[in-house]
Design a protein around this motif. Structure first.
Motif, mmCIF file in Angstrom:
data_model
loop_
_atom_site.group_PDB
_atom_site.id
_atom_site.type_symbol
_atom_site.label_atom_id
_atom_site.label_comp_id
_atom_site.label_asym_id
_atom_site.label_seq_id
_atom_site.Cartn_x
_atom_site.Cartn_y
_atom_site.Cartn_z
ATOM 1 N N GLN A 60 -23.684 22.795 16.587
ATOM 2 C CA GLN A 60 -23.044 23.541 17.652
ATOM 3 C C GLN A 60 -21.563 23.153 17.754
ATOM 4 O OE1 GLN A 60 -24.561 25.988 19.524
ATOM 5 N NE2 GLN A 60 -26.254 25.665 18.077
ATOM 6 N N THR A 61 -20.740 24.108 18.175
ATOM 7 C CA THR A 61 -19.306 23.834 18.308
ATOM 8 C C THR A 61 -19.055 22.655 19.240
ATOM 9 O OG1 THR A 61 -18.753 26.152 17.885
ATOM 10 C CG2 THR A 61 -17.080 24.802 18.977
ATOM 11 N N GLY A 62 -19.808 22.582 20.310
ATOM 12 C CA GLY A 62 -19.636 21.479 21.252
ATOM 13 C C GLY A 62 -19.875 20.121 20.635
ATOM 14 N N ASP A 117 -10.669 15.179 19.307
ATOM 15 C CA ASP A 117 -9.903 15.627 20.464
ATOM 16 C C ASP A 117 -9.371 17.033 20.203
ATOM 17 O OD1 ASP A 117 -8.431 15.826 22.764
ATOM 18 O OD2 ASP A 117 -6.795 14.546 22.074
ATOM 19 N N GLY A 118 -10.275 18.006 20.184
ATOM 20 C CA GLY A 118 -9.888 19.391 20.005
ATOM 21 C C GLY A 118 -9.321 19.685 18.626
ATOM 22 N N ARG A 119 -8.662 20.840 18.514
ATOM 23 C CA ARG A 119 -8.078 21.258 17.240
ATOM 24 C C ARG A 119 -7.028 20.269 16.754
ATOM 25 N NH1 ARG A 119 -6.788 25.537 13.872
ATOM 26 N NH2 ARG A 119 -4.623 25.497 13.169
ATOM 27 N N ALA A 120 -6.206 19.773 17.681
ATOM 28 C CA ALA A 120 -5.163 18.818 17.286
ATOM 29 C C ALA A 120 -5.782 17.573 16.667
ATOM 30 C CB ALA A 120 -4.314 18.436 18.494
ATOM 31 N N GLY A 121 -6.919 17.148 17.182
ATOM 32 C CA GLY A 121 -7.593 15.984 16.611
ATOM 33 C C GLY A 121 -8.079 16.244 15.199
ATOM 34 N N GLN A 141 -15.681 27.433 12.949
ATOM 35 C CA GLN A 141 -15.942 27.514 11.508
ATOM 36 C C GLN A 141 -16.468 26.175 10.986
ATOM 37 O OE1 GLN A 141 -11.999 28.799 10.232
ATOM 38 N NE2 GLN A 141 -12.867 30.673 9.385
ATOM 39 N N ILE A 142 -15.870 25.091 11.437
ATOM 40 C CA ILE A 142 -16.338 23.769 11.029
ATOM 41 C C ILE A 142 -17.787 23.573 11.457
ATOM 42 C CG2 ILE A 142 -16.038 21.289 11.378
ATOM 43 C CD1 ILE A 142 -13.043 21.849 11.795
ATOM 44 N N ALA A 143 -18.086 23.936 12.692
ATOM 45 C CA ALA A 143 -19.452 23.773 13.204
ATOM 46 C C ALA A 143 -20.438 24.584 12.380
ATOM 47 C CB ALA A 143 -19.490 24.196 14.675
ATOM 48 N N ILE A 191 -16.378 16.008 9.426
ATOM 49 C CA ILE A 191 -15.539 17.015 10.074
ATOM 50 C C ILE A 191 -14.221 17.174 9.309
ATOM 51 C CG2 ILE A 191 -14.197 17.531 12.156
ATOM 52 C CD1 ILE A 191 -16.475 16.125 13.741
ATOM 53 N N ALA A 192 -13.594 16.058 8.959
ATOM 54 C CA ALA A 192 -12.317 16.106 8.237
ATOM 55 C C ALA A 192 -12.473 16.776 6.880
ATOM 56 C CB ALA A 192 -11.766 14.685 8.063
ATOM 57 N N ALA A 193 -13.507 16.390 6.140
ATOM 58 C CA ALA A 193 -13.711 16.953 4.805
ATOM 59 C C ALA A 193 -13.987 18.449 4.879
ATOM 60 C CB ALA A 193 -14.864 16.234 4.107
ATOM 61 N N THR A 194 -14.762 18.864 5.855
ATOM 62 C CA THR A 194 -15.077 20.289 6.004
ATOM 63 C C THR A 194 -13.841 21.081 6.402
ATOM 64 O OG1 THR A 194 -17.343 19.731 6.645
ATOM 65 C CG2 THR A 194 -16.555 21.942 7.210
#
Length: 203
Positions: free
Chosen positions: A40-42, A49-53, A32-34, A14-17
């Motif tokens: 799936q986005t979920g 923890d959401g966008r802030a995470g 976009q990451i998903a 997730i971080a790299a993407t």
């Protein structure tokens, strides 16, 4: 059906993407990451923890490039200089992440640990506590501004016949303008920091 040996989704992916999206577009969204990861986005929200995470994951990924050992060097001014140079190099690799990371509060534990060591360095060097955060903030402003400057064109000015002095000044700079400017600004910062600390400043 057997589970894949490599997990389809984890915090590192997730971080790299997200960082790749920021590097390409200057921004990201969780959908976009998903899509980039084919999930799936979920599913992304199960790991962060959401966008802030996600922002904090990006911050950790960029700051992992900073040489933390620099803060263990001596004396204090050498340690601060080496840390600043490493900090600049880390963010220069991802200049489009700077506006995103510098306008959100820092929560990532590994990044907070960098600041904790920097504060400890200045306190141990004898700086009064009220001076510590202004000094670190000023240094960070210098470093991040210079990291952005490295991403800018070498020739940032287009002089005209009406600016002959600017034309001549630019002609004397040569390559490496951003590096020269950073060296000058960092030297000036450290000289003033020695004045604030007192006792070891030599003009």
């Amino acid at each position: 059906m057997a589970r894949p040996r490599t997990p389809l989704l984890d915090r590192e992916r997730i971080a790299a993407t997200a960082l790749q999206l920021v590097a390409e577009h200057g921004e990201f969204s969780v959908p976009q990451i998903a899509r980039a990861l084919g999930v799936q986005t979920g599913s992304v929200y199960h790991h962060v923890d959401g966008r802030a995470g996600v922002v904090e994951l990006i911050r950790e990924l960029v700051c992992d490039r900073i040489t933390d050992e620099a803060l263990t060097l001596g004396p204090w001014d050498r340690a601060l200089e080496e840390w600043a140079r490493s900090y600049r190099a880390a963010f220069a690799a991802y200049p489009r992440a700077i506006p995103l990371l510098m306008t959100t509060p820092v929560r990532a534990p590994r990044v907070l640990a960098h600041y904790e060591r920097a504060v400890a360095l200045l306190l141990a060097a004898g700086f009064p506590e009220p001076q510590v955060m202004p000094l670190l903030t000023a240094l960070e402003n210098l470093v991040l501004g210079s990291a952005l400057d490295l991403a800018a064109p070498e020739a940032m000015w287009e002089p005209s016949p009406d600016t002959p002095l600017l034309s001549r000044a630019l002609a004397t700079v040569g390559p490496g303008r951003a590096d020269t400017a950073f060296d000058l600004a960092l030297a000036a910062f450290l000289s003033y920091a020695r004045i604030l600390r007192g006792g070891d400043y030599a003009p």
